[in-house]
Scaffold this motif. Structure first.
Motif, PDB file in Angstrom:
ATOM      1  N   GLN A   1      -3.772   1.689   7.610  1.00 52.52           N
ATOM      2  CA  GLN A   1      -4.203   0.801   6.535  1.00 52.52           C
ATOM      3  C   GLN A   1      -3.124  -0.239   6.214  1.00 52.52           C
ATOM      4  OE1 GLN A   1      -5.306   4.342   3.922  1.00 52.52           O
ATOM      5  NE2 GLN A   1      -6.708   2.765   3.168  1.00 52.52           N
ATOM      6  N   TYR A   2      -1.916   0.249   6.131  1.00 52.74           N
ATOM      7  CA  TYR A   2      -0.785  -0.629   5.808  1.00 52.74           C
ATOM      8  C   TYR A   2      -0.607  -1.732   6.847  1.00 52.74           C
ATOM      9  CZ  TYR A   2       4.103  -2.002   5.008  1.00 52.74           C
ATOM     10  OH  TYR A   2       5.248  -2.710   4.783  1.00 52.74           O
TER      11      TYR A   2
ATOM     12  N   GLN B   1      -3.281  -4.285   6.521  1.00 49.31           N
ATOM     13  CA  GLN B   1      -3.025  -5.077   5.324  1.00 49.31           C
ATOM     14  C   GLN B   1      -1.932  -6.114   5.567  1.00 49.31           C
ATOM     15  OE1 GLN B   1      -2.819  -3.600   1.078  1.00 49.31           O
ATOM     16  NE2 GLN B   1      -0.633  -3.682   1.525  1.00 49.31           N
TER      17      GLN B   1
ATOM     18  N   ALA C   1      -9.800  -2.290   4.457  1.00 54.75           N
ATOM     19  CA  ALA C   1      -9.824  -2.096   5.907  1.00 54.75           C
ATOM     20  C   ALA C   1     -10.350  -0.725   6.294  1.00 54.75           C
ATOM     21  CB  ALA C   1      -8.428  -2.307   6.484  1.00 54.75           C
ATOM     22  N   SER C   2     -10.097   0.271   5.456  1.00 56.52           N
ATOM     23  CA  SER C   2     -10.526   1.628   5.805  1.00 56.52           C
ATOM     24  C   SER C   2     -12.013   1.834   5.596  1.00 56.52           C
ATOM     25  CB  SER C   2      -9.750   2.653   4.978  1.00 56.52           C
ATOM     26  OG  SER C   2     -10.078   2.553   3.593  1.00 56.52           O
TER      27      SER C   2
ATOM     28  N   GLY D   1      -5.612  -3.003   2.334  1.00 56.40           N
ATOM     29  CA  GLY D   1      -5.574  -1.768   3.111  1.00 56.40           C
ATOM     30  C   GLY D   1      -6.755  -0.870   2.803  1.00 56.40           C
ATOM     31  N   ASP D   2      -7.092  -0.739   1.528  1.00 50.72           N
ATOM     32  CA  ASP D   2      -8.269   0.037   1.148  1.00 50.72           C
ATOM     33  C   ASP D   2      -9.526  -0.562   1.763  1.00 50.72           C
ATOM     34  OD1 ASP D   2      -6.773   1.778  -0.377  1.00 50.72           O
ATOM     35  OD2 ASP D   2      -7.181   0.753  -2.277  1.00 50.72           O
TER      36      ASP D   2
ATOM     37  N   LEU E   1       0.809  -1.200   0.000  1.00 47.19           N
ATOM     38  CA  LEU E   1       0.000   0.000   0.000  1.00 47.19           C
ATOM     39  C   LEU E   1       0.848   1.258   0.000  1.00 47.19           C
ATOM     40  CD1 LEU E   1      -2.871   1.215   0.381  1.00 47.19           C
ATOM     41  CD2 LEU E   1      -2.455   1.095   2.841  1.00 47.19           C
TER      42      LEU E   1
END
Length: 396
Positions: A183-184, A187, A132-133, A129-130, A16
């Motif tokens: 996010q990272y 991920q 998760a947000s 990561g996307d 990410l």
């Protein structure tokens, strides 16, 4: 949308973020690995954040609330869709298992036009990561008001010191960067922790010659692959690829015409429809009306433990989910309501203009009322027996 050519998937491990910089003290990139856990510092932190309820509006809901490790990272309850952090709110879609998503790809259209990949029911997230947000900022889920709001909560959490150690002592001075690092970390936890892709089912042991399947399970496996019977492998690919056992999905999309689920509060509004790829949550494909009603094909691994089924949780048991596939078109009255004239309202969770998108070409959908379903009740039972072999954690 009708199924086109199948796509061979390759491992997608896109990071990410670039290496983190600008931090004083601690590792800036979070790439060190703990020899005991085998996880990087970022992934270890990600596991803690995954389970930290402080990141929700009420301080009572974490990622793990809807993606419970004890239930294969799917919801632990039987609600059609998860409850939100704030009272009176609920997620619009069923919470699927996060297992085996690490092998997915970013969303794209294949050369033949088949939509493929993406990490949500409608594919709008291109990385773990996307994805998760999304719940963090969804007013109907974890209900934070902004990324800055999430970061402010993180700064107050018991994980704040470790976050600064991994990503830099000044990371909270840069809220946008801090949210990206969050996010990272989430991920990396999903990419690195073996629990997200253990390949430890009875089926996997059978593939390696360590156990035998029962007669019913073997019959179910044959029906799963038979193009004139279950034809499940047309979407839930049962062959190995890219050095790992079968994933039981091709990560494409299909329009199944699942019944409307009136347990979902949003559906009390007769004008509201969840159209998957073409909206309302995803907006970039809204002009593609041919994609309305299409949702991502999930893996069948752990499917026996991760109900209710389909994007809207309309069907509660695995047997009914399989039965729906083979009796949807031969016996629509079993699945859909009737209008005042007694006419079955088939595909009632789609506006009439989009019902033509529903897959009615492939086996077992190529039937009409009065035809014999592709599977008998005993064959449905055999197929369910096989699907139970896909549950991880099998001990002979």
């Amino acid at each position: 949308m009708h199924r086109l050519a199948r796509i061979t998937l390759s491992l997608f491990m896109t990071l990410l973020l670039p290496a983190c910089g600008g931090g004083g003290g601690g590792s800036s990139g979070g790439v060190g690995t703990d020899s005991a856990s085998g996880l990087s510092a970022a992934a270890q932190l990600g596991e803690k954040l995954f389970n930290d309820p402080i990141l929700s509006s009420t301080g009572a809901m974490s990622c793990a609330t809807c993606h419970d490790k004890a239930n294969h990272y799917a919801a632990a309850d039987t609600r059609s869709v998860p409850a939100g952090a704030d009272a009176g709110h609920e997620a619009g879609r069923q919470a699927p298992s996060l297992k085996y998503l690490k092998f997915n790809t970013a969303f794209y259209f294949a050369k033949d036009g088949t939509p493929t990949g993406g990490f949500t029911w409608d594919g709008r997230a291109n990385t773990l990561g996307d994805q998760a947000s999304g719940p963090l900022l969804n007013p109907n889920e974890m209900a934070n008001t902004s990324a800055d709001d999430v970061v402010a909560k993180l700064k107050r959490s018991t994980n704040a010191a470790e976050f600064m150690k991994v990503f830099g002592s000044d990371i909270f001075n840069r809220p946008a960067d801090a949210f990206a690092r969050l996010q990272y970390a989430l991920q990396q936890y999903q990419l690195e922790d073996a629990d997200f892709a253990p390949f430890s089912s009875k089926f996997d042991l059978w593939l390696s010659g360590k156990v035998q399947l029962t007669d019913a399970e073997m019959r179910g496996w044959a029906l799963f692959n038979d193009p004139n019977k279950g034809n499940c492998t047309a979407c839930h690919v049962g062959t190995a690829a890219d050095g790992h056992p079968p994933l039981f999905t091709d990560f494409t999309y299909d329009t199944l015409g699942v019944p409307r689920n009136m347990d979902i509060r949003a559906n009390a509004d007769a004008s509201y429809y969840d159209l998957g790829l073409c909206g309302p949550v995803r907006t970039d494909l809204s002009p593609r009306t041919d994609l309305c009603g299409a949702f991502r094909v999930p893996t069948l691994r752990n499917i026996a433990k991760t109900g209710p089924y389909f994007h809207n949780g309309a069907l509660k048991t695995l047997t009914d989910a399989v039965r729906f596939y083979v009796r949807r078109d031969t016996n629509p009255e079993e699945w859909y309501p009737t209008d005042a004239s007694g006419i079955v309202q088939k595909f009632n969770d789609l506006p009439a203009a989009y019902r033509k998108n529903v897959n009615t070409v492939e086996v077992p959908y190529n039937r009409k009322p009065g035809d014999t379903p592709a599977l008998t009740e005993s064959e449905i039972a055999d197929l369910v027996s096989f699907l139970n072999t896909l549950t991880d954690g099998y001990i002979p």
